[in-house]
Design a protein around this motif. Structure first.
Motif, PDB file in Angstrom:
ATOM      1  N   PHE A  46       0.828  -1.201   0.000  1.00 40.38           N
ATOM      2  CA  PHE A  46       0.000   0.000   0.000  1.00 40.38           C
ATOM      3  C   PHE A  46       0.864   1.254   0.000  1.00 40.38           C
ATOM      4  O   PHE A  46       0.564   2.232  -0.679  1.00 40.38           O
ATOM      5  CB  PHE A  46      -0.933   0.020   1.212  1.00 40.38           C
ATOM      6  N   LEU A  47       1.956   1.214   0.758  1.00 40.22           N
ATOM      7  CA  LEU A  47       2.841   2.372   0.817  1.00 40.22           C
ATOM      8  C   LEU A  47       3.512   2.618  -0.530  1.00 40.22           C
ATOM      9  O   LEU A  47       3.772   3.767  -0.894  1.00 40.22           O
ATOM     10  CB  LEU A  47       3.867   2.185   1.927  1.00 40.22           C
ATOM     11  N   ASN A  48       3.774   1.563  -1.295  1.00 40.85           N
ATOM     12  CA  ASN A  48       4.291   1.736  -2.653  1.00 40.85           C
ATOM     13  C   ASN A  48       3.285   2.471  -3.527  1.00 40.85           C
ATOM     14  O   ASN A  48       3.662   3.320  -4.345  1.00 40.85           O
ATOM     15  CB  ASN A  48       4.628   0.388  -3.290  1.00 40.85           C
ATOM     16  N   VAL A  49       2.001   2.165  -3.363  1.00 45.89           N
ATOM     17  CA  VAL A  49       0.954   2.862  -4.108  1.00 45.89           C
ATOM     18  C   VAL A  49       0.988   4.346  -3.761  1.00 45.89           C
ATOM     19  O   VAL A  49       0.912   5.210  -4.637  1.00 45.89           O
ATOM     20  CB  VAL A  49      -0.439   2.258  -3.820  1.00 45.89           C
ATOM     21  N   LYS A  50       1.102   4.656  -2.475  1.00 54.59           N
ATOM     22  CA  LYS A  50       1.187   6.044  -2.040  1.00 54.59           C
ATOM     23  C   LYS A  50       2.406   6.717  -2.670  1.00 54.59           C
ATOM     24  O   LYS A  50       2.348   7.872  -3.088  1.00 54.59           O
ATOM     25  CB  LYS A  50       1.262   6.130  -0.514  1.00 54.59           C
ATOM     26  N   GLY A  51       3.506   5.990  -2.753  1.00 56.51           N
ATOM     27  CA  GLY A  51       4.714   6.539  -3.359  1.00 56.51           C
ATOM     28  C   GLY A  51       4.503   6.914  -4.815  1.00 56.51           C
ATOM     29  O   GLY A  51       4.903   7.990  -5.261  1.00 56.51           O
ATOM     30  N   GLY A  52       3.860   6.038  -5.548  1.00 52.30           N
ATOM     31  CA  GLY A  52       3.563   6.347  -6.946  1.00 52.30           C
ATOM     32  C   GLY A  52       2.649   7.549  -7.086  1.00 52.30           C
ATOM     33  O   GLY A  52       2.846   8.400  -7.955  1.00 52.30           O
ATOM     34  N   ARG A  53       1.659   7.635  -6.210  1.00 52.23           N
ATOM     35  CA  ARG A  53       0.747   8.792  -6.221  1.00 52.23           C
ATOM     36  C   ARG A  53       1.507  10.077  -5.924  1.00 52.23           C
ATOM     37  O   ARG A  53       1.304  11.106  -6.561  1.00 52.23           O
ATOM     38  CB  ARG A  53      -0.363   8.595  -5.195  1.00 52.23           C
ATOM     39  N   ASP A  54       2.410  10.012  -4.961  1.00 49.72           N
ATOM     40  CA  ASP A  54       3.172  11.200  -4.599  1.00 49.72           C
ATOM     41  C   ASP A  54       4.089  11.659  -5.735  1.00 49.72           C
ATOM     42  O   ASP A  54       4.211  12.857  -5.994  1.00 49.72           O
ATOM     43  CB  ASP A  54       3.986  10.950  -3.329  1.00 49.72           C
ATOM     44  N   VAL A  55       4.737  10.718  -6.402  1.00 48.31           N
ATOM     45  CA  VAL A  55       5.590  11.091  -7.537  1.00 48.31           C
ATOM     46  C   VAL A  55       4.742  11.767  -8.612  1.00 48.31           C
ATOM     47  O   VAL A  55       5.106  12.831  -9.136  1.00 48.31           O
ATOM     48  CB  VAL A  55       6.342   9.862  -8.107  1.00 48.31           C
ATOM     49  N   GLY A  56       3.600  11.183  -8.935  1.00 48.77           N
ATOM     50  CA  GLY A  56       2.708  11.796  -9.927  1.00 48.77           C
ATOM     51  C   GLY A  56       2.216  13.156  -9.501  1.00 48.77           C
ATOM     52  O   GLY A  56       2.151  14.091 -10.309  1.00 48.77           O
ATOM     53  N   ALA A  57       1.889  13.290  -8.221  1.00 50.45           N
ATOM     54  CA  ALA A  57       1.405  14.572  -7.705  1.00 50.45           C
ATOM     55  C   ALA A  57       2.481  15.650  -7.800  1.00 50.45           C
ATOM     56  O   ALA A  57       2.170  16.826  -7.988  1.00 50.45           O
ATOM     57  CB  ALA A  57       0.948  14.415  -6.254  1.00 50.45           C
ATOM     58  N   GLY A  58       3.729  15.266  -7.695  1.00 48.38           N
ATOM     59  CA  GLY A  58       4.803  16.243  -7.835  1.00 48.38           C
ATOM     60  C   GLY A  58       5.109  16.599  -9.277  1.00 48.38           C
ATOM     61  O   GLY A  58       5.531  17.707  -9.579  1.00 48.38           O
ATOM     62  N   LEU A  59       4.874  15.659 -10.181  1.00 51.63           N
ATOM     63  CA  LEU A  59       5.167  15.912 -11.593  1.00 51.63           C
ATOM     64  C   LEU A  59       4.138  16.822 -12.268  1.00 51.63           C
ATOM     65  O   LEU A  59       4.483  17.577 -13.180  1.00 51.63           O
ATOM     66  CB  LEU A  59       5.266  14.584 -12.355  1.00 51.63           C
TER      67      LEU A  59
END
Length: 122
Positions: A46-59
């Motif tokens: 689940f934390l990996n999913v959050k990580g992907g969301r965060d990277v996208g949110a920053g891009l």
């Protein structure tokens, strides 16, 4: 004003990308800083999913910076400020660390609102 807004957007965006990468590569260690007292076992996926969301949110804001429309970037960043507000509320709701809730998530939301206003009013 607009240049200051762009600088703040860049700092916050690069910061959330950095955090997202940490959630992808060191999820449990990174989650400990989110504000909760403990991290559930087997939470890495689940934390990996959050990580992907965060990277996208920053891009997304960085892409809008390249596009060069400060007004559009201001509106997107203003609405995106809800993400750290919700993170703050989640930490508080689950009796997490208030210092992290307000000092990290709340402060991030406030900086995002300031950046958005600088872009919208500049």
């Amino acid at each position: 004003m607009v240049i200051t807004g762009y600088v703040l957007v860049a700092i916050v965006s690069l910061g959330i990308i950095y955090i997202g990468l940490n959630y992808l590569f060191a999820p449990v260690k990174t989650a400990a800083g989110f504000g909760f007292g403990e991290v559930p076992e087997n939470a890495a996926n689940f934390l990996n999913v959050k990580g992907g969301r965060d990277v996208g949110a920053g891009l997304i804001p960085l892409a809008l910076m390249i596009y060069g429309d400060p007004h559009a970037l201001g509106w997107v960043f203003l609405t995106a400020a809800l993400w750290p507000v919700f993170d703050m509320l989640i930490v508080l709701r689950h009796r997490g660390k208030k210092a992290v809730a307000f000092g990290v998530h709340g402060l991030t939301a406030a900086v995002m609102v300031v950046a958005a206003l600088l872009l919208l009013l500049g």
